[in-house]
Design an enzyme around this catalytic site. Structure first.
Site, PDB file in Angstrom:
ATOM      1  NE  ARG A 147      41.417   7.513  34.842  1.00 29.75           N
ATOM      2  CZ  ARG A 147      40.350   7.340  35.630  1.00 29.75           C
ATOM      3  NH1 ARG A 147      40.327   6.327  36.493  1.00 29.75           N
ATOM      4  NH2 ARG A 147      39.329   8.160  35.564  1.00 29.75           N
ATOM      5  N   GLY A 156      38.233  16.430  33.519  1.00 25.63           N
ATOM      6  CA  GLY A 156      38.263  16.410  32.065  1.00 25.63           C
ATOM      7  C   GLY A 156      39.243  17.368  31.430  1.00 25.63           C
ATOM      8  CG  MET A 158      45.313  18.257  32.863  1.00 25.87           C
ATOM      9  SD  MET A 158      46.412  18.268  34.280  1.00 25.87           S
ATOM     10  CE  MET A 158      45.337  17.668  35.574  1.00 25.87           C
ATOM     11  CG  HIS A 507      33.013  17.415  30.183  1.00 28.83           C
ATOM     12  ND1 HIS A 507      32.621  18.592  29.578  1.00 28.83           N
ATOM     13  CD2 HIS A 507      34.290  17.611  30.588  1.00 28.83           C
ATOM     14  CE1 HIS A 507      33.614  19.459  29.614  1.00 28.83           C
ATOM     15  NE2 HIS A 507      34.640  18.890  30.219  1.00 28.83           N
ATOM     16  NE  ARG A 684      36.168  58.854  47.977  1.00 28.96           N
ATOM     17  CZ  ARG A 684      36.286  57.914  47.025  1.00 28.96           C
ATOM     18  NH1 ARG A 684      37.202  56.966  47.151  1.00 28.96           N
ATOM     19  NH2 ARG A 684      35.478  57.916  45.976  1.00 28.96           N
ATOM     20  CD  GLU A 816      42.732  57.450  47.496  1.00 30.10           C
ATOM     21  OE1 GLU A 816      42.124  56.918  46.546  1.00 30.10           O
ATOM     22  OE2 GLU A 816      42.253  58.370  48.182  1.00 30.10           O
ATOM     23  CB  SER A 835      39.261  53.796  54.737  1.00 27.02           C
ATOM     24  OG  SER A 835      38.514  52.953  53.900  1.00 27.02           O
ATOM     25  CG  ASN A 839      38.844  49.769  43.720  1.00 25.55           C
ATOM     26  OD1 ASN A 839      39.067  48.595  43.958  1.00 25.55           O
ATOM     27  ND2 ASN A 839      37.633  50.284  43.701  1.00 25.55           N
ATOM     28  CE1 TYR A 923      35.805  49.991  56.988  1.00 26.06           C
ATOM     29  CE2 TYR A 923      36.721  50.496  59.151  1.00 26.06           C
ATOM     30  CZ  TYR A 923      36.420  50.877  57.855  1.00 26.06           C
ATOM     31  OH  TYR A 923      36.727  52.134  57.420  1.00 26.06           O
TER      32      TYR A 923
END
Length: 944
Positions: A147, A156, A158, A507, A684, A816, A835, A839, A923
């Protein structure tokens, strides 16, 4: 036999019989395919002593009595817990564990470590001595299970092979010794079936179809009605199928069976479903799996035997009690596969009271030892109880919160530990809507609520159909008789899962709970006809594509789409449901979110552009606004004013356009600052390229061309086309945007700052406490920031003097760009706060546009394991994260009191929040709905 005969890294292990020879005592074990060792040795493992160079080779095999629960990374969760139960004196069948280190070598080189064969020989010999029988012994064979067992539970995903050691001779000995020929032949057909699927790569339907044919010939639908002769015939059918599909006979050498099964388990680490599950659950790809070799005990010896799965508490609700499933005359796979409907665990008390009482004692001992909900697999062999596995059990999100606080009340753990045991992702699940109980509904049936939630979607009967529908943007419910690991793709794609078989330990139930998917199991009134693509229930037919709704809490299944209402947890955060209103789940959430707030160092702000979003975020616990995207305020009806600004040919026209926009901006900021009165609001200044506010180039070009072709004056469209062509950039993300706009277009930033300042002044005069913070975007050099800062300060001073009020307005920037992070010590000279815009920083660092790549090659990167998770979803610690740390550290060398925050979408991602805590940020900022998640994870990060 070449170990390369098992495909290592393909979608599934496939056995290649080329060059395969009939196994005999003279044939080398597959584990020794390098040719140096024979499979039988009467000497100690070579790794138990120093090498000729004096170094000690690490152990690769551990007896159950040698390990403990702290050795999960080496022995896997299953092996470590088998060792722990053995050391606790619980009835565990003897066995040993091959470490995950051996698997890592196998995955890297395509071969097992050369010393592994001798170690296995040594432990097999010890096991044979303990059991008083030999592997595959003709008259009374020792049989073992092989096992998988990774460090992190992957239910479940493997492989497992049971009854290893049976062959054409030993099956007769097992029949004679057990006095039960049916049991012996059933065990043999199970071995061939599992071995065929797991090791040889045969399709499971080959065996299932043969079983169905045997039952039809017998005139029954129940496996238990097949007698010894029927099963003996099935064995011959299965062996013939092996020969037909592989070209060779089923291997008769027991040790060869074991070795090949071990390699198949190793190889299953990189099966398609295991890779997909790891990606879904964010499990590291390099852990590998251990392999557990355990002497077999049998639950299928008759009605005085059986197998079951038990939980020390309800994994769905968290309530204490007797929870689980039991199945008489069955092996463990029958329960978790859900192919036969079980009876509740409590029924075991009437079936076998002695075993039941012993099991209850053991369950209490295990929960006390692990201090948590335990998931237990057990077998009763002719009245003797055996423990096959335990682990800290998977549970629903609601159960996680209830269990954690209950254990605090019971004095088992403290509140810090309770907070560690819940996750932000679980809290997010609790915030999803639920069905409206007052709505008119068409109830089809009621079954077992296996994983809570409310889900509606079109019926599909295959995983492929679920994936295809999800790709089309459709919501679906995957309906199966029972699920198996190959259904993982469909389970992920579906809104919920409905099965006609199985229970809370099947399962479908276990995997759905782990993923937070709604699941209803054991709806035995449903006649699921996959071939006809339909369900029949109580005389009604539901076709594929029909809409149904399932309630994973109550187990109810409805026809059609049922309306939903906010969850009690959302009502609590909104302030419409008190923590002491009698809802246990809400009370548990309140206790732990309150403790997280007391514990966390990170503040939690929100990304909000409207007063409505700001107000909701504040109700959800936001401590301010970390990002107000002012460009969102220029859309809709205001777009025309922006167009006039862009089209302006003179300073007078530009000033006129700005004069139209300023009062609109002032009103926006007045509402936003009022909604967040007394809390910081980071605003901003406009960031994106101006051409985003104009019609698309192609669209305008076509309109102008068509107008000219008709001999018409294109008018304003021609002017817009000229402006769009002038502003068009090959790569706008790297073009005229952010601080560059403020430098190139006179008056743009000044207008925004004047609107901010005048709004703050009005609120100040009204006795309120506005706290605006002005953020200058996309700065790459301190000179850019300093120039813009001078302009901003001049406007602030001018408005303050004109209005006769004063207030402090911090000025900072968004980090950024990689250059900004690298030169942060310079930029901090002109910034009071940073800040991090993760992204854009992710896009700039990786060199790709999110909008372009997520729909093109990201899926390929995820499938190939280049990404375990999208870097836009969770922070890339080694790359983007290193820049964040660098920017934070360098910025604070210049300005020790520099305020540091993050406002990208990563601010609401649990894993990323832990990183930002480690990086020393002050923050995180995220969308309003993610505020509670961020609060909880920030508290957990502080405890870590």
């Amino acid at each position: 036999m070449d170990v390369g005969s098992i495909t290592r890294l393909n979608v599934r292990p496939v056995f290649n019989w080329t060059g395969f020879l009939a196994y005999s005592e003279k044939t080398p074990s597959p584990l020794e395919s390098s040719g140096q060792r024979s499979p039988r040795r009467d000497k100690s493992p070579s790794n138990l002593g120093p090498t000729p160079q004096g170094a000690t080779v690490p152990k690769l095999v551990y007896d159950f009595a040698e390990g403990n629960k702290s050795m999960k990374q080496l022995l896997g969760g299953k092996g470590a817990n088998l060792a722990e139960m053995t050391n606790l004196g619980l009835p565990v069948p003897p066995g040993f564990t091959i470490t995950a280190d051996a698997c890592k070598v196998f995955l890297k080189t395509g071969s097992v470590p050369p010393e592994l064969a001798d170690e296995i020989d040594h432990h097999v010999a010890e096991l044979e001595q303990k059991m008083g029988k030999k592997l595959g012994q003709a008259d009374d064979p020792l049989l073992v299970s092989v096992r998988s067992g990774a460090a992190v539970s992957m239910p479940g995903m493997m492989e497992t092979v049971l009854n290893v050691g049976l062959n054409d001779d030993s099956v007769n000995g097992l029949a004679h010794h057990s006095g039960n020929p049916r049991f012996a032949w059933d065990a043999y057909r199970r071995l061939i079936q599992m071995f065929g699927k797991t090791v040889l790569g045969m399709e499971g339907d080959i065996f299932e179809d043969a079983i169905e044919a045997a039952k039809q010939a017998k005139g029954t639908k129940n496996d238990l009605d097949l007698d010894a002769d029927d099963l003996k015939a099935l064995v011959q059918t299965f062996k013939a199928a092996v020969h037909e599909h592989t070209g060779r006979e089923f291997p008769q050498d027991p040790r060869a069976q074991m070795d090949l099964a071990i390699e198949a388990v190793f190889g299953s680490w990189n099966s398609e479903r295991a890779i997909l599950y790891r990606r879904q659950e964010r499990i590291a790809t390099d852990l590998g799996t251990a392999v557990n070799i355990c002497s077999m005990v049998f639950g299928n010896l008759g009605m005085d035997s059986g197998t079951g799965v038990a939980f020390t508490r309800d994994p769905s609700s968290g309530q204490p009690g007797v929870y689980g499933d039991y199945l008489q005359n069955a092996q463990g796979e029958d329960v978790v596969a859900g192919i036969r409907n079980t009876v509740p665990l409590a029924d075991l008390e009437q079936i076998d009271k002695a075993s039941y009482d012993e099991l209850m004692t053991i369950m209490a001992k295990l929960e006390g030892h692990y201090r948590d909900l335990c998931d237990i697999e057990f077998t009763v062999e002719r009245g003797k109880l055996w423990m096959l596995q335990t682990r800290v059990g998977k549970r629903t999100a609601g159960a996680a919160f209830r269990i954690a606080t209950s254990l605090v009340d019971e004095g088992v753990i403290d509140t810090d530990e309770a907070l560690r045991r819940v996750k932000g992702a679980q809290l997010a699940q609790l915030m999803f809507p639920r069905f409206d109980g007052d709505a008119a509904t068409d109830l089809l049936t009621k079954a077992i609520g296996a994983s809570p939630g409310a889900a509606s979607g079109k019926v599909v009967f295959t995983s492929a159909a679920a994936v295809e529908a999800a790709d089309r943007g459709e919501k679906v419910i995957l309906v199966r008789r029972e699920t198996n690991p190959d259904d993982l793709h469909g389970m992920i794609a579906a809104q919920g899962i409905l099965t006609s078989r199985g229970g809370k330990t099947s399962h479908a139930a276990v995997v759905a709970r782990g993923m937070g998917k709604t699941c209803v199991c054991g709806a035995d009134e449903l006649e699921v006809d996959v071939a006809a693509r339909s369900i029949k229930v109580n005389g009604r037919t539901i076709a594929e594509g029909d809409m149904i709704s399932i309630d994973g809490t109550t187990g109810q299944v409805f026809l059609g789409e049922v309306p939903v209402v906010p969850s009690p947890v959302v009502q609590y955060f909104e302030g419409t449901l008190a923590a002491d209103a009698g809802d246990e789940l809400v009370a548990a959430v309140d206790r732990l979110i309150t403790h997280a707030d007391e514990t966390r160092r990170l503040d939690v702000r929100t990304n909000a552009d409207t007063a409505e979003d700001a107000a909701r975020a504040r109700r959800f616990g936001a401590q301010g606004i970390g990002l107000c995207r002012t460009e969102h305020m220029f859309l809709g009806e205001r777009r025309e004013a922006v167009e006039r600004l862009i089209l302006a040919d003179s300073a007078e026209e530009s000033d006129a356009a700005l004069a139209v926009l300023e009062p609109l901006q002032r009103k926006d900021f007045l509402e936003l600052l009022d909604a967040m009165d007394g809390l910081p609001v980071t605003i901003r200044l406009i960031d994106p390229p101006l051409h985003e506010f104009l019609p698309p180039l192609t669209e305008l070009a076509v309109k102008v061309a068509l107008a000219k072709e008709r001999g018409e004056d294109p008018g304003r469209d021609a002017l817009l086309l000229t402006a769009v062509e002038r502003l068009h950039e090959q790569n706008p993300m790297l073009g005229l945007r952010g601080v560059r706009l403020g430098l190139v277009i006179p008056g743009l930033f000044k207008m925004q700052v004047r609107a901010i300042a005048s709004a703050a002044a009005e609120l100040k005069k009204a006795g309120k406490d506005p706290r605006p913070e002005i953020m200058i975007p996309l700065v790459a050099a301190v000179q850019e920031l300093q120039f813009s800062r001078d302009e901003v300060e001049a406007v602030l001073t001018e408005v303050a003097a004109a209005e006769g009020v004063e207030w402090s307005t911090p000025i900072g920037t968004m980090i950024e760009l990689p250059r900004a992070a690298v030169t942060a010590e310079q930029i901090a000279e002109a910034a009071e706060f940073f800040s991090f815009g993760t992204n854009d920083l992710t896009q700039m660092t990786w060199g790709f546009s999110r909008d372009d790549v997520e729909g093109s090659f990201f899926s390929t990167y995820l499938e190939k394991g280049i990404f375990a998770v999208s870097p836009f979803e969770s922070i890339d610690r080694e790359g983007v994260g290193a820049l964040v740390k660098m920017g934070a550290e360098r910025g604070r060398t210049t300005r020790p009191d520099l305020k540091l925050g993050i406002c990208g979408e990563h601010g609401g991602d649990p894993d990323s929040i832990h990183f930002f805590h480690e990086a020393g940020l002050d923050y995180v900022s995220c969308s309003p709905f993610r505020i509670p998640v961020a609060r909880l994870e920030a508290g957990r990060a502080a405890l870590d």
